[in-house]
Design a protein around this motif. Sequence first.
Motif, mmCIF file in Angstrom:
data_model
loop_
_atom_site.group_PDB
_atom_site.id
_atom_site.type_symbol
_atom_site.label_atom_id
_atom_site.label_comp_id
_atom_site.label_asym_id
_atom_site.label_seq_id
_atom_site.Cartn_x
_atom_site.Cartn_y
_atom_site.Cartn_z
ATOM 1 N N GLN A 1 0.826 -1.206 0.000
ATOM 2 C CA GLN A 1 0.000 0.000 0.000
ATOM 3 C C GLN A 1 0.859 1.254 0.000
ATOM 4 O O GLN A 1 0.474 2.277 -0.583
ATOM 5 N N ALA A 2 2.022 1.176 0.632
ATOM 6 C CA ALA A 2 2.921 2.334 0.642
ATOM 7 C C ALA A 2 3.335 2.714 -0.774
ATOM 8 O O ALA A 2 3.443 3.902 -1.108
ATOM 9 N N GLY A 3 3.556 1.726 -1.621
ATOM 10 C CA GLY A 3 3.882 2.009 -3.016
ATOM 11 C C GLY A 3 2.721 2.635 -3.754
ATOM 12 O O GLY A 3 2.882 3.608 -4.505
ATOM 13 N N PHE A 4 1.518 2.089 -3.551
ATOM 14 C CA PHE A 4 0.333 2.659 -4.193
ATOM 15 C C PHE A 4 0.106 4.099 -3.735
ATOM 16 O O PHE A 4 -0.270 4.967 -4.531
ATOM 17 N N ASP A 5 0.335 4.347 -2.445
ATOM 18 C CA ASP A 5 0.151 5.706 -1.928
ATOM 19 C C ASP A 5 1.141 6.675 -2.566
ATOM 20 O O ASP A 5 0.792 7.833 -2.842
ATOM 21 N N GLU A 6 2.352 6.211 -2.815
ATOM 22 C CA GLU A 6 3.342 7.064 -3.477
ATOM 23 C C GLU A 6 2.930 7.375 -4.916
ATOM 24 O O GLU A 6 3.195 8.465 -5.426
ATOM 25 N N ILE A 7 2.302 6.415 -5.569
ATOM 26 C CA ILE A 7 1.782 6.682 -6.917
ATOM 27 C C ILE A 7 0.772 7.828 -6.863
ATOM 28 O O ILE A 7 0.827 8.764 -7.675
ATOM 29 N N SER A 8 -0.141 7.779 -5.905
ATOM 30 C CA SER A 8 -1.144 8.839 -5.778
ATOM 31 C C SER A 8 -0.493 10.182 -5.478
ATOM 32 O O SER A 8 -0.867 11.214 -6.055
ATOM 33 N N THR A 9 0.505 10.172 -4.602
ATOM 34 C CA THR A 9 1.168 11.411 -4.196
ATOM 35 C C THR A 9 1.987 12.016 -5.326
ATOM 36 O O THR A 9 1.951 13.243 -5.554
ATOM 37 N N ASN A 10 2.714 11.174 -6.041
ATOM 38 C CA ASN A 10 3.673 11.675 -7.027
ATOM 39 C C ASN A 10 3.122 11.764 -8.450
ATOM 40 O O ASN A 10 3.585 12.594 -9.241
ATOM 41 N N PHE A 11 2.144 10.912 -8.783
ATOM 42 C CA PHE A 11 1.676 10.861 -10.165
ATOM 43 C C PHE A 11 0.163 11.021 -10.303
ATOM 44 O O PHE A 11 -0.345 11.120 -11.421
ATOM 45 N N GLY A 12 -0.538 11.017 -9.198
ATOM 46 C CA GLY A 12 -1.976 11.228 -9.238
ATOM 47 C C GLY A 12 -2.770 9.973 -9.524
ATOM 48 O O GLY A 12 -3.629 9.579 -8.744
#
Length: 303
Positions: A266-277
């Motif tokens: 989930q930490a990776g998915f959250d980074e996708i949302s934060t960095n790439f939307g």
Amino acid sequence: MNSRLKVVGVAAALTVVLAGCSQSTTADTATAPTVSSTTSSLPASSTATAQTPRLMSVNNFRDLAGPDGGYTTSDGRRVREGVLYRSNALATSDADAATLDALGVKAVYDLRTTAEIGKSPDRVPAGARYTHVNILGDAASGAVTSSVDLSTPESAAAVLTDANRRFVTDPAMRAQFATLLTDIATTDGPQLFHCTAGKDRAGWTSAVLLKIAGVDDATVMSNYLLTNEYSKDSIEATAAQVAAAKGEQAGAAMKVLMGVSPEFLQAGFDEISTNFGTFDNYLTSGLGLSADTITALNTKLTV
């Protein structure tokens, strides 16, 4: 395992973690259930097991497609069986090597570092092209400038959580994942990708591929967590050995290091949302994949 390990960054920390995991071969062999390399599911306690050959010497090998004819996608299709396999390192026995040979694998992608490969080279299936895609890179090897604590379950979990974040934020790692996905898209026949334990680098790759196929997030997570079922015997045996030698807390930390938890992925998915939307932006802007490559992967993966 030392209570304090000095390494550079999470990439080097993860390399140390995986080196420790790879030392569990003896324990794994000793505790593996007495079964042959035949097509079977896991025990009934597992709710989503893939109907692929169980390998005694490569315990986290499985078809990415999932069980019961493949995972269902958002548009009603299924993930195609026999196309992509995920695994831990291919230190196979003769019987398991024959099983892999029979699957007709055409390409193997080794996601480990050079040092990891040196300790345990792959036994590549007959007729398969071998490609090294070094996700973490070797630059941090041997450098000592910071301290990463792996002595408690919490600190061990923090390393793996941060590793999944770095899969998204680190440009060099993104470039390696892009190379891997592009190669998979342009290669015909069954293919296999793996790291050391088949759970972190291979786990992130699997999650990305399943999302490209259109599988929902809950199912992607379920596939990720299957490592805890497939590698259960090895995890338990190694953790017990560490606990006997270093104490219960060290054993609990090793159990975390050798397994997976929802918060890691989930930490990776959250980074996708934060960095790439969005996930689509991650594929195009983050990984630099073309629309043709993404379409080719979706077509290859689904039926």
